[in-house]
Design an enzyme around this catalytic site. Structure first.
Site, short mmCIF file in Angstrom:
data_model
loop_
_atom_site.label_atom_id
_atom_site.label_comp_id
_atom_site.label_asym_id
_atom_site.label_seq_id
_atom_site.Cartn_x
_atom_site.Cartn_y
_atom_site.Cartn_z
N SER A 192 3.31 -12.91 3.89
CA SER A 192 1.96 -12.60 3.47
C SER A 192 1.24 -11.72 4.50
O SER A 192 1.65 -10.61 4.77
CB SER A 192 1.24 -13.92 3.22
N ASP A 240 5.80 0.83 9.91
CA ASP A 240 5.77 2.10 9.20
C ASP A 240 5.06 3.18 9.99
O ASP A 240 5.33 4.38 9.80
CB ASP A 240 5.09 1.92 7.84
N LYS A 292 6.55 -11.63 0.39
CA LYS A 292 5.45 -11.96 -0.52
C LYS A 292 4.45 -10.81 -0.52
O LYS A 292 3.77 -10.57 0.46
CB LYS A 292 4.74 -13.25 -0.10
#
Length: 453
Positions: free
Chosen positions: A328, A339, A353
């Site tokens: 989460s 990223d 999730k």
């Protein structure tokens, strides 16, 4: 991940860390990601009637209006309302069971009903506060006893003279020898200003009994330390969950370690089940000077991108530790840092999730979490069920994990192979920074140039 849209404007997160004596065990069976709250009760409050069916209809209306998929995962949601309101219920529990059955048809484990106790526990957890005595507990696997691992400063437990290592023997005359640390912690929790009788022993000596008055206390969710690893000074920060106090505690940790002079940071998100979306964004911004953090997509299909805002607290080299129980909000932060090439990720693949929930309080004190959005990492990756794959995979056997996480004092030490690998992964960057003539303190602070608009 969950967000708050309850009439009480409270938020909460799934994953159970017991409160005030909080245990060190974190479950990942009820992960939630909290979104900012706004009141929705005004639309339905006038139609509330006494009896279970009013709560059933209130819950149905919330799902009907807010659920992320307007087809309700191909479920006839109008028929669900007819079944709920057409039933006869001998008790509220029977009505609750019927509501759970209808929600199960959505095949979405994160859209779920919470009875009043579950709702209260969840909102307490994400608020980052609880009423208790200020003990953090662990169960010793060798002695099969529950021991005090940490005592909150100024708490009733500290004032009564308890010490780290004390064995908890009885709570209100109930023996603890067959209970988990979380089970003992539940006994220690209770209403503010209520009393609990605690019996403990120290170093195998005679039992002592004290009567403690529970108070409202802020839960520590960030733990940090300076680790000397060879020639490197590493700021180790462990974040247990993204509650309402996580960001302020993280700020303190980063600034304190920076002032001590560090070569790099290791951010430990292993076992962190998630929490408030707002906290994950704030904490991402502490590490990330610029770049996207997360992309959310709601029921209408409209997308919203949330980005860093040039308020990073540090530019020091960073590694992030994750495992299969990092979920989460933990995945929001990990995805943003990975990223954007801000951090090297070490450990094992995360939980996966990528759904966002809102938490609503219902008229009778129960609650409802409803999936309201889907999120993607900055690169547009959907991590649902797949998780985030670390840059450096460091697997551990089940036995090794049990030993390591069974005693949090071992985390971030030479007994922790994932931490050790994270420091190794930072070595090249640390050396390059040193050769560039930057001191540890300079590495720790974002420069004015980077902060300028």
């Amino acid at each position: 991940m969950t967000h708050f849209r309850s009439p009480s404007a409270l938020g909460s997160l799934g994953g159970a860390m017991a409160l005030m004596g909080q245990s060190v065990t974190i479950a990942t069976t009820a992960l939630t990601f909290l979104w900012p709250a706004y009141p929705v009760a005004a639309q339905t409050e006038a139609t509330f009637e006494e009896g279970p069916k009013a709560v059933l209809d209130e819950a149905w209306q919330l799902v009907n209006r807010e659920y992320v998929d307007p087809t309700f995962n191909q479920v006839d949601w109008d028929a669900a309302r007819q079944r709920l309101l057409g039933g006869e219920y001998s008790s509220r529990d029977a009505a609750y069971a019927a509501l759970r059955q209808e929600l199960n048809r959505l095949n979405d484990p994160y859209t779920r009903f919470l009875d009043p106790q579950e709702y209260s526990d969840l909102t307490d957890q994400t608020s980052g506060e609880a009423s208790g005595v200020g003990l953090q507990l662990r169960r010793d696997s060798e002695s099969q006893t529950v021991l005090v691992m940490e005592i909150l400063p100024g708490s009733p437990a500290e004032q009564a003279g308890l010490q780290v290592g004390d064995r908890i023997v009885l709570v209100d005359s109930q023996a603890t020898d067959r209970l988990t640390a979380a089970g003992v912690a539940r006994l220690l929790r209770g209403a503010e200003n209520s009393q609990v009788t605690l019996t403990f022993s120290r170093n195998g000596g005679q039992n002592r009994t004290v009567i403690l008055t529970r108070v409202r206390l802020e839960l520590p969710t960030v733990h940090y330390a300076l680790r000397q690893v060879g020639d490197y000074r590493i700021g180790y920060i462990r974040l247990d969950e993204f509650n309402a106090h996580a960001a302020e505690q993280m700020t303190t940790a980063i600034n304190t370690l920076t002032d001590l002079g560090i070569d790099g940071f290791v951010l430990d998100l292993r076992g962190n089940p998630g929490g408030l979306l707002s906290a994950s964004i704030e904490i991402s911004r502490m590490w990330l000077q610029r770049g996207p953090i997360v992309l959310t997509q709601g029921r209408s299909g409209a997308s919203e991108q949330i980005s860093a805002n040039r308020t990073a607290l540090t530019q020091a080299p960073l590694a992030v530790l994750v495992n299969a129980r990092s979920a989460s909000s933990s995945e929001i932060v990990t995805g943003a840092l990975k990223d954007n090439d801000r951090a090297v990720v070490v450990g094992t693949t995360t939980y996966g999730k990528a759904l966002v929930q809102s938490l609503y309080g219902l008229a009778d004190g129960s609650g409802l979490t409803v999936t309201v959005a889907h999120y993607y990492t900055p690169n547009g990756t959907d991590i649902s069920t797949r998780g985030i794959t670390p840059d450096i995979e460091v697997a551990m056997s089940g036995r090794d994990q049990q030993v390591l996480f069974g005693d949090p004092r071992l985390l971030g030490t030479e007994a922790d192979p994932q931490f050790w690998q994270a420091v190794t992964a930072l070595e090249t960057t640390i050396i390059a920074q040193r050769q560039g003539g930057q001191s540890p303190r300079q590495l720790g602070r974002s420069s004015p140039e980077d902060s300028a608009e």
